[in-house]
Design a protein around this motif. Structure first.
Motif, PDB file in Angstrom:
ATOM      1  N   LYS A 141       0.827  -1.207   0.000  1.00 40.25           N
ATOM      2  CA  LYS A 141       0.000   0.000   0.000  1.00 40.25           C
ATOM      3  C   LYS A 141       0.861   1.256   0.000  1.00 40.25           C
ATOM      4  O   LYS A 141       0.637   2.172  -0.809  1.00 40.25           O
ATOM      5  CB  LYS A 141      -0.931  -0.002   1.212  1.00 40.25           C
ATOM      6  N   ASN A 190      -1.015  -1.585  -6.287  1.00 42.95           N
ATOM      7  CA  ASN A 190      -2.286  -1.411  -5.576  1.00 42.95           C
ATOM      8  C   ASN A 190      -2.717  -2.759  -4.984  1.00 42.95           C
ATOM      9  O   ASN A 190      -3.241  -3.616  -5.703  1.00 42.95           O
ATOM     10  CB  ASN A 190      -3.361  -0.895  -6.534  1.00 42.95           C
ATOM     11  N   LYS A 247      -5.153  -3.654  -3.207  1.00 39.13           N
ATOM     12  CA  LYS A 247      -6.588  -3.938  -3.186  1.00 39.13           C
ATOM     13  C   LYS A 247      -7.031  -4.697  -4.432  1.00 39.13           C
ATOM     14  O   LYS A 247      -8.055  -5.370  -4.414  1.00 39.13           O
ATOM     15  CB  LYS A 247      -7.385  -2.631  -3.069  1.00 39.13           C
ATOM     16  N   LEU A 269      -5.928   5.679  -1.222  1.00 36.32           N
ATOM     17  CA  LEU A 269      -5.249   4.408  -0.973  1.00 36.32           C
ATOM     18  C   LEU A 269      -4.723   4.339   0.463  1.00 36.32           C
ATOM     19  O   LEU A 269      -4.741   3.285   1.083  1.00 36.32           O
ATOM     20  CB  LEU A 269      -4.100   4.235  -1.962  1.00 36.32           C
TER      21      LEU A 269
END
Length: 203
Positions: A72, A118, A120, A198
């Protein structure tokens, strides 16, 4: 199942996210070829996440706070770098007419890094793909690979359309110095906000 998957995938791909914003920015700044390179890079950047989802590594990312935070913050720092590079006209998105210099490879690599950093995305694809794999499927692994391939093809096609549209209006926008200044501020602020969003993400 296939109709639902195609419709849902199209909605996900069309929704303006980091990759779309980057591709549009490159199209406005450098034209068609560069926007295609950006689309290719962003599309390739989702491959590791899909592989992680299929292999079950996304579950490890979801449960490991240290691993998730590492990815992250790497992604946050990269988005901040992009925001700064736009302001300085020193990066893949340069809003000036003579900004055609520089390899398209760098444009593609930037798109790749935007998506791969990223965390996610891995968790998203794990949850997303499993919805469209029936419990009685003889080969769920093969089914997930097929779904992944279709999703990637749709991503590339939609991003190409975004980039081509941005490239078409590029010359009109760049004739106005004030428009260029607003584009620089707007895209820089957008990447800053994406970085902030983020930072707020949790597993």
């Amino acid at each position: 199942m296939w109709v639902e998957f195609l419709i849902t995938s199209l909605i996900v791909v069309v929704a303006p996210g980091t990759g779309v914003i980057y591709t549009v920015g490159v199209g406005l700044a450098r034209g068609t070829a560069a926007s295609f390179a950006a689309a290719a890079g962003c599309t390739c950047g989702i491959i590791p996440h899909m592989v992680a989802a299929i292999a079950g590594l996304a579950a490890l990312l979801h449960t490991s706070a240290v691993l998730f935070q590492t990815f992250k913050w790497a992604g946050i720092l990269y988005l901040l770098y992009l925001a700064w590079s736009i302001v300085k006209d020193d990066g893949p998105i340069q809003f000036k007419m003579e900004s055609n210099a520089g390899p398209l490879r760098k444009v593609a690599v930037t798109g790749f890094l935007i998506n791969i950093l990223n965390p996610k995305l891995s968790i998203f694809f794990l949850a997303f793909l499993l919805q469209f794999v029936p419990a009685d499927t003889p080969s769920p692994l093969a089914q997930m690979f097929v779904l992944s391939g279709i999703f990637m093809a749709m991503t590339f096609a939609v991003f190409i359309c975004y980039g081509a549209f941005a490239s078409r209006i590029r010359l009109y926008v760049q004739r106005t110095p004030s428009a260029i200044a607003w584009l620089k501020r707007g895209f820089s602020a957008t990447f800053l906000m994406l970085g902030a969003r983020l930072a707020l993400e949790t597993t």
